[in-house]
Design a protein around this motif. Structure first.
Motif, PDB file in Angstrom:
ATOM      1  N   UNK A   1      -6.624  -9.486  12.740  1.00  0.00           N
ATOM      2  CA  UNK A   1      -7.889 -10.236  13.659  1.00  0.00           C
ATOM      3  C   UNK A   1      -9.387  -9.019  13.687  1.00  0.00           C
ATOM      4  N   UNK A   2      -8.480  -7.649  13.567  1.00  0.00           N
ATOM      5  CA  UNK A   2      -9.572  -6.871  13.545  1.00  0.00           C
ATOM      6  C   UNK A   2     -10.385  -7.055  11.662  1.00  0.00           C
ATOM      7  N   UNK A   3      -9.393  -7.421  11.611  1.00  0.00           N
ATOM      8  CA  UNK A   3     -10.516  -7.616   9.787  1.00  0.00           C
ATOM      9  C   UNK A   3     -11.860  -8.728   9.533  1.00  0.00           C
ATOM     10  N   UNK A   4     -10.720  -9.611  10.250  1.00  0.00           N
ATOM     11  CA  UNK A   4     -11.775 -10.654   9.737  1.00  0.00           C
ATOM     12  C   UNK A   4     -12.872 -10.944  11.601  1.00  0.00           C
ATOM     13  N   UNK A   5     -12.874  -9.786  11.897  1.00  0.00           N
ATOM     14  CA  UNK A   5     -13.484  -9.688  13.609  1.00  0.00           C
ATOM     15  C   UNK A   5     -14.967  -8.644  12.285  1.00  0.00           C
ATOM     16  N   UNK A   6     -14.405  -7.629  11.933  1.00  0.00           N
ATOM     17  CA  UNK A   6     -15.292  -6.694  11.209  1.00  0.00           C
ATOM     18  C   UNK A   6     -15.582  -5.603  12.151  1.00  0.00           C
ATOM     19  N   UNK A   7     -14.286  -5.129  12.903  1.00  0.00           N
ATOM     20  CA  UNK A   7     -13.935  -4.347  13.593  1.00  0.00           C
ATOM     21  C   UNK A   7     -13.429  -2.843  13.244  1.00  0.00           C
TER      22      UNK A   7
ATOM     23  N   UNK B   1      -0.996 -17.161  16.432  1.00  0.00           N
ATOM     24  CA  UNK B   1      -1.092 -15.920  17.365  1.00  0.00           C
ATOM     25  C   UNK B   1      -2.570 -15.952  17.180  1.00  0.00           C
ATOM     26  N   UNK B   2      -3.168 -15.262  16.029  1.00  0.00           N
ATOM     27  CA  UNK B   2      -4.210 -15.384  15.239  1.00  0.00           C
ATOM     28  C   UNK B   2      -5.197 -15.801  15.974  1.00  0.00           C
ATOM     29  N   UNK B   3      -5.011 -17.468  16.088  1.00  0.00           N
ATOM     30  CA  UNK B   3      -5.525 -18.368  16.110  1.00  0.00           C
ATOM     31  C   UNK B   3      -5.918 -18.911  17.771  1.00  0.00           C
ATOM     32  N   UNK B   4      -4.660 -17.877  18.524  1.00  0.00           N
ATOM     33  CA  UNK B   4      -5.137 -18.374  19.840  1.00  0.00           C
ATOM     34  C   UNK B   4      -4.486 -16.544  20.670  1.00  0.00           C
TER      35      UNK B   4
END
Length: 273
Positions: free
Chosen positions: A19-25, A128-131
């Motif tokens: 999640x953090x990698x995909x969001x660029x966080x 969980x990633x999707x929701x």
């Protein structure tokens, strides 16, 4: 962008990393697991990072997530602190039962400490990633660490909630009541229906609307106002007959029934105030 290294390639670490990698966080520096194969699976799921199987090989990072089981948090933290300087780094874990103070070895190395507990099941990381949006996360720890982690959680749709580290065990017990013990009580209901001669599949159909309506009422009106049944009406003669009958059928379930009478009576008293 701050870098994040993950210790543990289980469901929670993999999910948050992705999640953090995909969001660029955060930029995922590496994933440490007990075996090279497990570390590689974690990296493959996240889509970034270097897989390693030894603490000394984990790339240095600004933030370290200890996504390991509760009994491994202290030794994993000690191993991390023994392999690198941690001055100014953030070290946090995701335990719901342990406070951030368990990371004392990292504090001794100069790290800022925190705990982030996502309140949900991680049985299926992809789901969980999707929701993940809307997931509550109990947070506590050093203010400077939370100043980084809370916005990072909000960036992936989480809803951080500050908790008292001194009450962390009670906080986690709340989840056990809301989930695990709820299942136990419903199992008692289903078995009691079957003891009355009702087939298992029909018993589930009988219990479902009662259970779902009760849950809906609790979250809509509050527990006291949602309470119904003989104790709410003050019909303790019925309660005594039921406890005797249940105990005669199954002693352990009778004990459970009896243990629930006093707190339910206290709840009924709140209803009538």
């Amino acid at each position: 962008m701050r870098t994040l290294a993950i210790v543990g390639a289980g469901h929670v670490g993999r999910t948050l990393g992705r999640l953090w990698q995909a969001a660029g966080v955060f930029d995922i520096a590496g994933v440490l697991a007990r075996s090279p194969a497990s570390a590689q699976r974690g990296v493959d799921f996240i889509g970034a990072g270097v897989p390693v199987a030894q603490p000394a090989d984990l790339p240095a990072a600004d933030i370290y997530l200890l996504a390991v089981t509760d009994d491994q948090i202290v030794p994993a933290c000690a191993a991390l602190a023994a392999t690198r300087p941690l001055q100014g780094a953030i070290v946090f874990h995701c335990s719901g039962a342990l406070a951030s103070g368990t990371l004392e070895a990292a504090r001794q190395g100069g790290a800022l400490l925190a705990s982030v507990h996502p309140v949900r099941s991680f049985a299926d990381p992809a789901a969980v990633v999707a929701a993940f949006a809307g997931t509550f996360c109990g947070t506590e720890g050093d203010a400077a660490a939370l100043a980084v982690l809370v916005p990072a959680l909000e960036a992936i749709g989480a809803r951080p909630v500050a908790i008292d580290p001194a009450a962390k065990t009670v906080y986690h017990a709340a989840a056990v009541f809301a989930s695990n013990y709820l299942v136990t009580v419903l199992d008692a209901a289903l078995r009691a229906y079957q003891a009355a001669g009702i087939p298992a599949d029909v018993a589930r159909e009988l219990a479902q609307p009662l259970a779902q309506e009760s849950l809906s009422n609790v979250f809509r009106m509050g527990a006291a106002e949602a309470l119904s049944g003989p104790i709410a009406r003050g019909d303790y003669a019925t309660v005594q007959r039921q406890q005797a009958a249940v105990s005669a059928w199954d002693a352990d379930t009778g004990t459970l029934y009896g243990a629930l009478v006093p707190p339910t009576a206290a709840l009924a008293a709140r209803k009538h105030r």
